[in-house]
Design a protein around this motif. Structure first.
Motif, PDB file in Angstrom:
ATOM      1  N   LYS A 186       0.852  -1.181   0.000  1.00 35.95           N
ATOM      2  CA  LYS A 186       0.000   0.000   0.000  1.00 35.95           C
ATOM      3  C   LYS A 186       0.891   1.235   0.000  1.00 35.95           C
ATOM      4  CE  LYS A 186      -4.081  -2.016   0.497  1.00 35.95           C
ATOM      5  NZ  LYS A 186      -5.138  -1.936  -0.514  1.00 35.95           N
ATOM      6  N   SER A 187       0.468   2.242  -0.727  1.00 37.73           N
ATOM      7  CA  SER A 187       1.186   3.502  -0.766  1.00 37.73           C
ATOM      8  C   SER A 187       0.823   4.341   0.455  1.00 37.73           C
ATOM      9  CB  SER A 187       0.827   4.263  -2.047  1.00 37.73           C
ATOM     10  OG  SER A 187       1.283   5.591  -2.001  1.00 37.73           O
ATOM     11  N   LEU A 188       1.749   5.204   0.887  1.00 37.36           N
ATOM     12  CA  LEU A 188       1.454   6.150   1.961  1.00 37.36           C
ATOM     13  C   LEU A 188       0.576   7.296   1.465  1.00 37.36           C
ATOM     14  CD1 LEU A 188       4.927   6.427   3.755  1.00 37.36           C
ATOM     15  CD2 LEU A 188       2.898   5.192   4.526  1.00 37.36           C
ATOM     16  N   VAL A 189       0.464   7.421   0.155  1.00 42.66           N
ATOM     17  CA  VAL A 189      -0.341   8.478  -0.445  1.00 42.66           C
ATOM     18  C   VAL A 189      -1.754   7.956  -0.689  1.00 42.66           C
ATOM     19  CG1 VAL A 189      -0.583  10.015  -2.434  1.00 42.66           C
ATOM     20  CG2 VAL A 189       1.692   9.458  -1.548  1.00 42.66           C
ATOM     21  N   GLY A 212       1.780   1.655  -4.944  1.00 44.29           N
ATOM     22  CA  GLY A 212       3.142   1.502  -4.464  1.00 44.29           C
ATOM     23  C   GLY A 212       3.194   0.569  -3.282  1.00 44.29           C
ATOM     24  N   CYS A 213       4.179   0.771  -2.415  1.00 44.13           N
ATOM     25  CA  CYS A 213       4.297  -0.064  -1.222  1.00 44.13           C
ATOM     26  C   CYS A 213       5.085   0.671  -0.151  1.00 44.13           C
ATOM     27  CB  CYS A 213       4.959  -1.408  -1.562  1.00 44.13           C
ATOM     28  SG  CYS A 213       6.688  -1.295  -2.016  1.00 44.13           S
ATOM     29  N   THR A 214       5.006   0.146   1.063  1.00 44.19           N
ATOM     30  CA  THR A 214       5.713   0.696   2.219  1.00 44.19           C
ATOM     31  C   THR A 214       6.483  -0.437   2.870  1.00 44.19           C
ATOM     32  OG1 THR A 214       3.858   2.233   2.531  1.00 44.19           O
ATOM     33  CG2 THR A 214       5.439   2.045   4.339  1.00 44.19           C
ATOM     34  N   VAL A 215       7.747  -0.190   3.204  1.00 37.18           N
ATOM     35  CA  VAL A 215       8.613  -1.232   3.753  1.00 37.18           C
ATOM     36  C   VAL A 215       9.041  -0.864   5.162  1.00 37.18           C
ATOM     37  CG1 VAL A 215      10.727  -2.570   3.409  1.00 37.18           C
ATOM     38  CG2 VAL A 215       9.451  -1.727   1.419  1.00 37.18           C
ATOM     39  N   TYR A 216       8.854  -1.812   6.094  1.00 35.34           N
ATOM     40  CA  TYR A 216       9.203  -1.627   7.506  1.00 35.34           C
ATOM     41  C   TYR A 216      10.395  -2.511   7.861  1.00 35.34           C
ATOM     42  CZ  TYR A 216       4.430   0.262   7.754  1.00 35.34           C
ATOM     43  OH  TYR A 216       3.293   0.992   7.540  1.00 35.34           O
ATOM     44  N   ASP A 217      11.260  -2.014   8.750  1.00 45.83           N
ATOM     45  CA  ASP A 217      12.362  -2.852   9.225  1.00 45.83           C
ATOM     46  C   ASP A 217      11.902  -3.699  10.402  1.00 45.83           C
ATOM     47  OD1 ASP A 217      12.349  -1.187  11.464  1.00 45.83           O
ATOM     48  OD2 ASP A 217      14.225  -0.183  10.955  1.00 45.83           O
ATOM     49  N   SER A 218      12.834  -4.413  11.027  1.00 46.57           N
ATOM     50  CA  SER A 218      12.471  -5.332  12.103  1.00 46.57           C
ATOM     51  C   SER A 218      12.036  -4.617  13.374  1.00 46.57           C
ATOM     52  CB  SER A 218      13.649  -6.262  12.418  1.00 46.57           C
ATOM     53  OG  SER A 218      14.800  -5.503  12.729  1.00 46.57           O
ATOM     54  N   ASN A 219      12.237  -3.284  13.440  1.00 44.52           N
ATOM     55  CA  ASN A 219      11.778  -2.506  14.593  1.00 44.52           C
ATOM     56  C   ASN A 219      10.449  -1.809  14.325  1.00 44.52           C
ATOM     57  OD1 ASN A 219      14.107  -3.038  16.230  1.00 44.52           O
ATOM     58  ND2 ASN A 219      15.246  -1.622  14.915  1.00 44.52           N
ATOM     59  N   GLY A 220       9.864  -2.069  13.163  1.00 48.81           N
ATOM     60  CA  GLY A 220       8.583  -1.454  12.833  1.00 48.81           C
ATOM     61  C   GLY A 220       8.707  -0.053  12.278  1.00 48.81           C
ATOM     62  N   GLN A 221       9.922   0.379  11.925  1.00 53.07           N
ATOM     63  CA  GLN A 221      10.135   1.713  11.368  1.00 53.07           C
ATOM     64  C   GLN A 221      10.072   1.657   9.844  1.00 53.07           C
ATOM     65  OE1 GLN A 221      10.528   4.397  13.450  1.00 53.07           O
ATOM     66  NE2 GLN A 221      10.187   2.881  15.073  1.00 53.07           N
ATOM     67  N   ILE A 222       9.480   2.669   9.239  1.00 56.75           N
ATOM     68  CA  ILE A 222       9.435   2.733   7.779  1.00 56.75           C
ATOM     69  C   ILE A 222      10.836   3.067   7.264  1.00 56.75           C
ATOM     70  CG2 ILE A 222       8.504   3.947   5.773  1.00 56.75           C
ATOM     71  CD1 ILE A 222       5.962   4.438   7.405  1.00 56.75           C
ATOM     72  N   LEU A 267      12.050   7.185   4.033  1.00 54.82           N
ATOM     73  CA  LEU A 267      10.852   7.672   4.734  1.00 54.82           C
ATOM     74  C   LEU A 267      10.556   9.134   4.416  1.00 54.82           C
ATOM     75  CD1 LEU A 267       8.597   7.525   6.853  1.00 54.82           C
ATOM     76  CD2 LEU A 267      10.325   7.945   8.601  1.00 54.82           C
ATOM     77  N   ARG A 268      11.596   9.943   4.294  1.00 54.75           N
ATOM     78  CA  ARG A 268      11.421  11.383   4.096  1.00 54.75           C
ATOM     79  C   ARG A 268      11.197  11.773   2.634  1.00 54.75           C
ATOM     80  NH1 ARG A 268      14.711  10.146   7.998  1.00 54.75           N
ATOM     81  NH2 ARG A 268      14.507  11.124  10.037  1.00 54.75           N
ATOM     82  N   GLY A 269      11.171  10.785   1.746  1.00 60.14           N
ATOM     83  CA  GLY A 269      10.921  11.080   0.349  1.00 60.14           C
ATOM     84  C   GLY A 269      12.169  11.302  -0.478  1.00 60.14           C
TER      85      GLY A 269
END
Length: 202
Positions: A34-37, A42-52, A72-74
């Motif tokens: 899923k896109s943040l927009v 698109g898609c959103t990717v998180y690391d193992s700590n739940g951060q984008i 994350l900041r574009g």
């Protein structure tokens, strides 16, 4: 409601090498298709700590000929362009490091239509003729699932549908990505994006 990002099981940020996109241990990511927009593709990717850590926002255009992998900041990290050929498609990835680099970092060739079924996509990395590096993107069950192997058949990364800690299969749009040690995560994300574009998933 269950969280979609993985638990912090494997060390990640504490074991980084000289590259911000490479670790000495296996790294687990969660890909939410899923896109943040709002209403974007698109898609959103998180690391193992739940951060984008990565995002792709194609806005209202799906399967575009030019796609950007961002943080994350574009900030654009990688530009992926589709090159049209008569028989097969080709995608090229360009690093966005502030210089006007004309040579692509990687090139992905789509198999011929007749062989499209189980034929892997061929990946050429860099243009050093003396030390050629190549990978293959092999599709698994489902359009989004795949694995990336090196020229010797060794597993480099794998994308598959995510399960919760209790074993419940999450939605088709929530995937788990495992990247092996000492592999550039941004490269793997670029190849994952190309696979998604080929299969019209983003």
């Amino acid at each position: 409601m269950a969280k979609i990002h993985p638990l912090s099981i494997l060390p990640s940020s504490c074991s980084s090498s000289s590259s911000d996109y490479m670790t000495l241990e296996s790294e687990v990511f969660t890909i939410w298709m899923k896109s943040l927009v709002f209403n974007g593709n698109g898609c959103t990717v998180y690391d193992s700590n739940g951060q984008i850590v990565y995002r792709i926002d194609n806005y209202n255009h799906k399967c575009g000929n030019e796609v950007y992998l961002m943080d994350l900041r574009g900030k654009v990290l990688l530009t992926i362009r589709r090159k049209k050929h008569r028989i097969f498609g080709c995608w090229e990835g360009y690093k966005c490091n502030g210089s006007n680099e004309e040579k692509p970092w990687f090139k992905v060739r789509k198999p011929w239509r007749i062989l499209k079924g189980d034929s892997p996509c061929e990946v050429s990395l860099g243009w050093d003729k003396d030390q050629p590096i190549s990978y293959r993107i092999e599709g698994l069950d489902g359009r989004s699932a795949c694995k990336i192997v090196d020229q010797n058949g060794g597993l480099v990364a794998e994308v598959k549908q995510k399960h919760s800690t209790s074993g419940v299969v999450l939605g088709d749009d929530v995937l788990s990505l495992v990247v092996e040690p000492n592999i550039d995560h941004s490269l793997i994300m670029g190849l994952m994006v190309v696979h998604g574009l080929i299969n019209q998933c983003m």
